[in-house]
Scaffold this active site. Sequence first.
Site, PDB file in Angstrom:
ATOM      1  N   HIS A 303       0.852  -1.186   0.000  1.00  0.00           N
ATOM      2  CA  HIS A 303       0.000   0.000   0.000  1.00  0.00           C
ATOM      3  C   HIS A 303       0.886   1.234   0.000  1.00  0.00           C
ATOM      4  CE1 HIS A 303      -3.074   2.860   1.125  1.00  0.00           C
ATOM      5  NE2 HIS A 303      -3.988   1.927   1.259  1.00  0.00           N
ATOM      6  N   HIS A 346      -1.800   3.692  11.681  1.00  0.00           N
ATOM      7  CA  HIS A 346      -0.554   4.441  11.772  1.00  0.00           C
ATOM      8  C   HIS A 346      -0.671   5.616  12.740  1.00  0.00           C
ATOM      9  CE1 HIS A 346      -2.790   6.859   8.833  1.00  0.00           C
ATOM     10  NE2 HIS A 346      -1.909   7.821   8.946  1.00  0.00           N
ATOM     11  N   GLU A 352      -4.186  15.514  10.682  1.00  0.00           N
ATOM     12  CA  GLU A 352      -5.090  15.262   9.564  1.00  0.00           C
ATOM     13  C   GLU A 352      -6.521  15.700   9.890  1.00  0.00           C
ATOM     14  OE1 GLU A 352      -4.780  11.094   8.879  1.00  0.00           O
ATOM     15  OE2 GLU A 352      -2.649  11.150   8.388  1.00  0.00           O
ATOM     16  N   TYR A 361     -16.339   6.426   2.594  1.00  0.00           N
ATOM     17  CA  TYR A 361     -14.889   6.298   2.728  1.00  0.00           C
ATOM     18  C   TYR A 361     -14.567   4.867   3.130  1.00  0.00           C
ATOM     19  CZ  TYR A 361     -10.145   7.076   4.458  1.00  0.00           C
ATOM     20  OH  TYR A 361      -8.797   7.008   4.670  1.00  0.00           O
ATOM     21  N   HIS A 376      -7.534  13.688  13.274  1.00  0.00           N
ATOM     22  CA  HIS A 376      -6.512  12.822  13.858  1.00  0.00           C
ATOM     23  C   HIS A 376      -5.252  13.667  14.002  1.00  0.00           C
ATOM     24  CE1 HIS A 376      -8.961   9.515  11.694  1.00  0.00           C
ATOM     25  NE2 HIS A 376      -9.395   9.673  12.928  1.00  0.00           N
ATOM     26  N   HIS A 382      -4.576   6.023  14.516  1.00  0.00           N
ATOM     27  CA  HIS A 382      -5.865   5.908  13.855  1.00  0.00           C
ATOM     28  C   HIS A 382      -5.746   4.897  12.724  1.00  0.00           C
ATOM     29  CE1 HIS A 382      -3.575   9.222  12.059  1.00  0.00           C
ATOM     30  NE2 HIS A 382      -4.136   8.924  10.900  1.00  0.00           N
TER      31      HIS A 382
END
Length: 448
Positions: A303, A346, A352, A361, A376, A382
Amino acid sequence: MNYNAAPEVLGKSVGQVTPGYMSGFGNSFETEALPGALPMGRNSPQRCAYGLYAEQLSGSPFTAPRGSNERSWLYRIRPSVRHSGRFAKADAGLWRTAPCHEHELPIAQLRWDPAPIPHADMTFLQGVQTMTTAGDANTQAGMAAHVYLITKSMVDQHFYNADGEMMFVPQQGSLKFVTEFGRIEAEPGEIVVIPRGVKFRVEIQGAPARGYICENYGGAFTLPERGPIGANCLANARDFLTPVAAYEDKDTPTELFVKWGGQLWMTKLPHSPIDVVAWHGNYAPYKYDLRTFSPVGAIGFDHPDPSIFTVLTSPSETAGTANIDFVIFPERWAVAENTFRPPWYHMNIMSEFMGLIYGVYDAKPQGFTPGGISLHNMMLPHGPDRQAFDHASNSELKPVKLTGTMAFMFETRYPQRVTEFAAKSATLQDDYADCWKGLEKRFDPNKP
């Protein structure tokens, strides 16, 4: 009233003719609403055509390097010094500016439901609700994140922001921005950026409007470097649209509001300040259709970092560390093999602020709805909720297209402080952290 605009087609976007706009990002544009209004071969002639005044608007210091030097020359009916009467402090409502310490910084992941649209008349200036602030506007660093709610167009009212440039992200309802550089219309799925110091008013296109604003105190938004990606994909310069010249010759009373030093000020003028008949330069408002963003991603396994979805960035003095990154999560294919496809868990040095324009989402299928917000902050963990984790862990890894979705992030290197309004809002979800409670212990040393 005399309202004029150049009628010719000057730009294209995604193969379609786009009247009223010029295409390209950071270009040196030139446009005139009356023939011959734009001087040729010089910026400041002894006498301008049509009795106009020449005026420069600078978005950077005069001695900034050529590649980052921002300025435009405007040829207007009256110079801006005639737009400055006696200013009196005005009520800023729920608009706040960094540094703002009216509420203690919470050590928690936060999420809000969409703000309800009121039934009362509310113009853009009345409808700004600040959610977070970061950095310090006085040092030209950081940002603020706002929600806007608009039920009424501005009439004989105008505004400019001396504290920062503004990125509008419509979520519901279409807007028209009547700026001194020309007119911009935007719908959900598009963004509009109004540079620091540019005068404008906001009109709704029928239905009430709701959306998000990023107020950028730092360096102007620019396109990120693509690095190994190369010359193409992500946000392409040709898809950014800047308006052609338009003007109002309107001698009726108007109010001019200015945000300066974290305060809102107002003066009364006997005429409209939207009086630029011609202009040239590279400092101007623009819009961009987020649906033209060309995403790249993993076509094998693993990813990539979310930075591959950066549309625009506000650079800082530290290379690779943004004052703000504007990141989107649009429609795209997920094809990576043997990979957990949603965003991984992470903790991040960046803070953010996330919103959802439409759709679902993929990391938060429940509780995060269009018009909603999550925050976050830096170094707070999160990631996907339990439902998203289970689905991604057990799904057949065949190619899947994520459709009908558009989420975004305002990401900054500064901690984002929550305003008192946001902390006490009825839309704040008290149980947001419960979405991770179901992530129970799965470790079994006997099952490698």
